[in-house]
Design a protein around this motif. Sequence first.
Motif, PDB file in Angstrom:
ATOM      1  N   GLU A 148       0.811  -1.219   0.000  1.00 11.00           N
ATOM      2  CA  GLU A 148       0.000   0.000   0.000  1.00 11.00           C
ATOM      3  C   GLU A 148       0.844   1.269   0.000  1.00 11.00           C
ATOM      4  O   GLU A 148       0.514   2.245  -0.668  1.00 11.00           O
ATOM      5  N   ASP A 149       1.945   1.281   0.741  1.00  8.50           N
ATOM      6  CA  ASP A 149       2.794   2.466   0.798  1.00  8.50           C
ATOM      7  C   ASP A 149       3.417   2.760  -0.569  1.00  8.50           C
ATOM      8  O   ASP A 149       3.513   3.914  -0.984  1.00  8.50           O
TER       9      ASP A 149
ATOM     10  N   GLN B 130       2.166   1.714  -3.409  1.00  3.50           N
ATOM     11  CA  GLN B 130       1.071   2.038  -4.334  1.00  3.50           C
ATOM     12  C   GLN B 130       0.824   3.531  -4.354  1.00  3.50           C
ATOM     13  O   GLN B 130       0.612   4.113  -5.415  1.00  3.50           O
ATOM     14  N   TYR B 131       0.881   4.159  -3.207  1.00  3.62           N
ATOM     15  CA  TYR B 131       0.626   5.594  -3.107  1.00  3.62           C
ATOM     16  C   TYR B 131       1.632   6.388  -3.941  1.00  3.62           C
ATOM     17  O   TYR B 131       1.278   7.391  -4.555  1.00  3.62           O
ATOM     18  N   ASP B 132       2.897   5.935  -3.973  1.00  2.00           N
ATOM     19  CA  ASP B 132       3.929   6.626  -4.742  1.00  2.00           C
ATOM     20  C   ASP B 132       3.638   6.590  -6.242  1.00  2.00           C
ATOM     21  O   ASP B 132       3.947   7.543  -6.955  1.00  2.00           O
ATOM     22  N   TYR B 133       3.066   5.510  -6.709  1.00  2.00           N
ATOM     23  CA  TYR B 133       2.854   5.343  -8.144  1.00  2.00           C
ATOM     24  C   TYR B 133       1.478   5.818  -8.623  1.00  2.00           C
ATOM     25  O   TYR B 133       1.258   5.900  -9.830  1.00  2.00           O
ATOM     26  N   VAL B 134       0.587   6.147  -7.704  1.00  2.00           N
ATOM     27  CA  VAL B 134      -0.737   6.622  -8.113  1.00  2.00           C
ATOM     28  C   VAL B 134      -0.622   7.946  -8.856  1.00  2.00           C
ATOM     29  O   VAL B 134      -1.298   8.157  -9.871  1.00  2.00           O
ATOM     30  N   SER B 135       0.248   8.838  -8.401  1.00  2.00           N
ATOM     31  CA  SER B 135       0.414  10.126  -9.080  1.00  2.00           C
ATOM     32  C   SER B 135       0.998   9.940 -10.476  1.00  2.00           C
ATOM     33  O   SER B 135       0.605  10.636 -11.421  1.00  2.00           O
TER      34      SER B 135
ATOM     35  N   GLU C 241      -1.859   8.734 -12.625  1.00  2.00           N
ATOM     36  CA  GLU C 241      -2.809   9.807 -12.954  1.00  2.00           C
ATOM     37  C   GLU C 241      -2.269  10.724 -14.046  1.00  2.00           C
ATOM     38  O   GLU C 241      -3.019  11.219 -14.876  1.00  2.00           O
TER      39      GLU C 241
END
Length: 158
Positions: free
Chosen positions: A143-144, A146-151, A154
């Motif tokens: 999860e940690d 994942q947050y880095d790659y969400v931007s 997008e």
Amino acid sequence: MKIPSLAEIKKELSHLNDQELKDLIIDLSKFSRENKAYLFFKLFERDNPQIFVEMVQDELDFEFSKHNTSNFHTAKKSAQTIRRKLNKNLKLTKDVSAQIELIAFFCKKMRANGYLTFCHPVIENLYRIQVGKIETLVKKLHEDLQYDYVSVLEDLKF
């Protein structure tokens, strides 16, 4: 000729001594460029895990600069060629974050070099499939991470 199973090959390899294994690996690396690249990255990746990503990005960057995007037909063919090279290199690593970085790099270069300006369905589908691969790979991460790659994800969507 029937190709033996992986279990049979493992069993036979266990009977070889160190020198015979080295000779076999060297012979195997002579057969194809992909075997040699795989061996290189497995040997030197331990010291610098980012070396693989940097080398593949340099190779893809060179390919993008080399190809012609004057019309949609040549742009489509060159994008498909570069994607094939990307896929060959993705097989060399099992590191999910490295795969995400390489696919994102490919997508960014497609945008920067104007491949998407043609509004050609093949080029757009190729791009969307790569973004879909990134989405699938991001779901496999912690999860940690994942947050880095969400931007990044997008930024690539359109």
